[in-house]
Scaffold this motif. Structure first.
Motif, PDB file in Angstrom:
ATOM      1  N   VAL A 148     -10.297  -1.119 -20.167  1.00  0.00           N
ATOM      2  CA  VAL A 148     -11.083  -0.039 -19.578  1.00  0.00           C
ATOM      3  C   VAL A 148     -12.495  -0.543 -19.322  1.00  0.00           C
ATOM      4  CG1 VAL A 148     -12.021   2.274 -19.952  1.00  0.00           C
ATOM      5  CG2 VAL A 148      -9.725   1.706 -20.759  1.00  0.00           C
ATOM      6  N   THR A 149     -12.992  -0.293 -18.131  1.00  0.00           N
ATOM      7  CA  THR A 149     -14.332  -0.764 -17.763  1.00  0.00           C
ATOM      8  C   THR A 149     -15.328   0.394 -17.717  1.00  0.00           C
ATOM      9  OG1 THR A 149     -14.033  -0.452 -15.387  1.00  0.00           O
ATOM     10  CG2 THR A 149     -13.255  -2.540 -16.337  1.00  0.00           C
ATOM     11  N   LEU A 150     -16.599   0.031 -17.635  1.00  0.00           N
ATOM     12  CA  LEU A 150     -17.650   1.035 -17.514  1.00  0.00           C
ATOM     13  C   LEU A 150     -17.459   1.852 -16.238  1.00  0.00           C
ATOM     14  CD1 LEU A 150     -21.297   0.681 -18.507  1.00  0.00           C
ATOM     15  CD2 LEU A 150     -20.830   1.421 -16.187  1.00  0.00           C
ATOM     16  N   ALA A 151     -16.977   1.197 -15.181  1.00  0.00           N
ATOM     17  CA  ALA A 151     -16.729   1.900 -13.924  1.00  0.00           C
ATOM     18  C   ALA A 151     -15.627   2.947 -14.084  1.00  0.00           C
ATOM     19  CB  ALA A 151     -16.352   0.905 -12.833  1.00  0.00           C
ATOM     20  N   ARG A 158     -14.219   8.760 -14.388  1.00  0.00           N
ATOM     21  CA  ARG A 158     -13.662   9.888 -15.122  1.00  0.00           C
ATOM     22  C   ARG A 158     -14.721  10.985 -15.334  1.00  0.00           C
ATOM     23  NH1 ARG A 158      -9.534  10.969 -18.968  1.00  0.00           N
ATOM     24  NH2 ARG A 158      -8.351   9.420 -17.784  1.00  0.00           N
ATOM     25  N   ALA A 159     -15.956  10.581 -15.615  1.00  0.00           N
ATOM     26  CA  ALA A 159     -17.026  11.544 -15.870  1.00  0.00           C
ATOM     27  C   ALA A 159     -17.688  12.049 -14.598  1.00  0.00           C
ATOM     28  CB  ALA A 159     -18.079  10.914 -16.782  1.00  0.00           C
ATOM     29  N   VAL A 204     -15.588   8.686 -22.415  1.00  0.00           N
ATOM     30  CA  VAL A 204     -15.507   7.519 -23.295  1.00  0.00           C
ATOM     31  C   VAL A 204     -14.398   7.718 -24.318  1.00  0.00           C
ATOM     32  CG1 VAL A 204     -16.721   6.274 -25.134  1.00  0.00           C
ATOM     33  CG2 VAL A 204     -17.904   6.806 -22.998  1.00  0.00           C
ATOM     34  N   ASP A 205     -14.361   8.915 -24.871  1.00  0.00           N
ATOM     35  CA  ASP A 205     -13.361   9.226 -25.885  1.00  0.00           C
ATOM     36  C   ASP A 205     -11.956   9.221 -25.292  1.00  0.00           C
ATOM     37  OD1 ASP A 205     -12.454   9.916 -28.391  1.00  0.00           O
ATOM     38  OD2 ASP A 205     -12.698  12.056 -28.063  1.00  0.00           O
ATOM     39  N   GLU A 206     -11.788   9.882 -24.157  1.00  0.00           N
ATOM     40  CA  GLU A 206     -10.465   9.988 -23.540  1.00  0.00           C
ATOM     41  C   GLU A 206      -9.910   8.629 -23.131  1.00  0.00           C
ATOM     42  OE1 GLU A 206     -11.291  12.649 -20.372  1.00  0.00           O
ATOM     43  OE2 GLU A 206     -11.174  14.470 -21.616  1.00  0.00           O
ATOM     44  N   GLU A 244     -22.578  14.965 -22.600  1.00  0.00           N
ATOM     45  CA  GLU A 244     -21.311  15.395 -23.182  1.00  0.00           C
ATOM     46  C   GLU A 244     -20.133  14.987 -22.311  1.00  0.00           C
ATOM     47  OE1 GLU A 244     -20.798  16.644 -26.059  1.00  0.00           O
ATOM     48  OE2 GLU A 244     -22.861  16.995 -26.685  1.00  0.00           O
ATOM     49  N   ARG A 245     -20.299  15.071 -20.989  1.00  0.00           N
ATOM     50  CA  ARG A 245     -19.208  14.696 -20.072  1.00  0.00           C
ATOM     51  C   ARG A 245     -18.907  13.201 -20.159  1.00  0.00           C
ATOM     52  NH1 ARG A 245     -21.320  16.805 -15.913  1.00  0.00           N
ATOM     53  NH2 ARG A 245     -21.679  15.056 -14.484  1.00  0.00           N
TER      54      ARG A 245
END
Length: 355
Positions: free
Chosen positions: A3-6, A11-12, A41-43, A35-36
């Protein structure tokens, strides 16, 4: 696939730069955006881009301590004891989890304000930083959605090598639990009042969704049932774990039942509010109404009259949690230990008034 920062940004629905700002904490970001991003990040389980010094290790030298309210002595005492153990003593290579030579540890106290969302947010941040250990203190929120999300989060952290210790919380998978016997303490306290002759007891309890609230109230009700005393719902008032709640709830109890002879409070801070309300109502403690608390916080013995309460060994439990988190003490058998309270009988309780 990595998973990348992009991926997180997509997702957010924000830019990669915004994700970086949220994760690095070096630029102000709107709370809703933050929060989003953290939810994304969590998902996506995005935990790979921690500090460069931590990338070569299974875990970093960061330790998280989660509390509901650091201004509450209940949590302050535990957090202080936990942190003292994190900062002292030799650290074995196993306990370091591959951290920097010398075993330096950075303890971070995370104040959730009692918010389950904030609790998960802090855990996500600690997960991303590859925390060596996390200690969660105090009662847990019992809503099913939060329990499921918490269990999933802790499972991921444990799998990544983070030591997880609960101090004063019910057991959950993947964590060592030092759980307070709130039921037993609540029952013992009410039995003491019943033994003095009280039959009209009011109970001021905490927020309904908290495990501590439910367990202490269950102990109170068990004592009533054993003595054949009716469990009248009018004699129970829910509120916050603070002085103002104790004051307001006591006035409500007196309105509902003017002949009340004893008040059992959810904790010592609530009990102080109850005492103030009784004095303002022109009632004497314990001549007219007895008052009892829970926890035995430092001010309890200095109250006038000194407060009858259940002493929980907060400092001792916190220190033990810190040692277990650092790998300097073996976990209890089965990973669970029950920490029992001690009834402290003082001047705030006595026999009920005559007539």
């Amino acid at each position: 696939m990595t998973v990348t920062l992009a991926d997180v940004a997509a997702r957010a629905q924000v830019s990669p730069a915004t994700v970086s700002r949220v994760l690095n904490g070096n630029y102000p970001v709107a709370a809703s955006t933050r929060e989003r991003v953290l939810r994304a990040v969590d998902e996506l389980d995005y935990v790979l881009n921690g500090p460069a010094s931590a990338l070569a290790a299974a875990t970093s030298d960061l330790v998280g301590i989660l509390v509901n309210d650091i201004a509450d002595p209940f949590f302050g005492i535990m957090a202080g004891a936990i942190q003292s153990e994190i900062g002292g003593g030799p650290w074995t290579s196993e306990a370091r989890g591959g951290g920097r030579a010398g075993g330096e540890r950075l303890a971070v106290v995370c104040n959730t304000g009692g918010s389950p969302e904030r609790e998960l947010t802090y855990l996500t941040l600690l997960q991303r930083q590859r925390a060596a250990a996390v200690v969660l203190t105090g009662g847990a929120v019992e809503t099913p959605a939060h329990q499921d999300a918490l269990a999933e989060k802790l499972g991921k952290m444990a799998a990544a090598g983070t030591r997880l210790v609960l101090c004063g919380r019910p057991p959950v998978p993947d964590a060592v639990a030092l759980t307070f016997d709130n039921r037993g303490g609540g029952q013992q306290l009410t039995e003491h009042l019943i033994g003095l002759g009280h039959r009209r007891l009011g109970y001021i309890t905490g927020p309904q969704e908290r495990t501590t609230t439910r367990h202490r109230l269950e102990g109170h009700r068990a004592a009533l049932a054993a003595a054949g005393i009716e469990d009248d719902p009018r004699r129970v008032v829910h509120g916050r774990y603070d002085r103002r709640s104790g004051y307001e709830a006591t006035l409500e109890l007196l309105r509902r039942e003017p002949q009340l002879t004893a008040v059992v409070a959810a904790n010592d801070t609530v009990a102080l509010g109850a005492c103030a309300a009784l004095r303002d109502a022109g009632l004497r403690i314990p001549d007219d109404v007895s008052v009892a608390g829970f926890d035995d916080l430092p001010f309890s013995v200095d109250a006038v009259p000194a407060l009858t309460t259940v002493r929980l060994p907060l400092s001792e439990a916190g220190a033990r949690a810190g040692r277990i988190a650092m790998g300097r003490e073996e976990p209890p058998p089965g990973g669970i230990a029950t920490v029992r309270g001690e009834l402290m009988v003082r001047g705030s309780t006595g026999g009920p008034r005559k007539g």
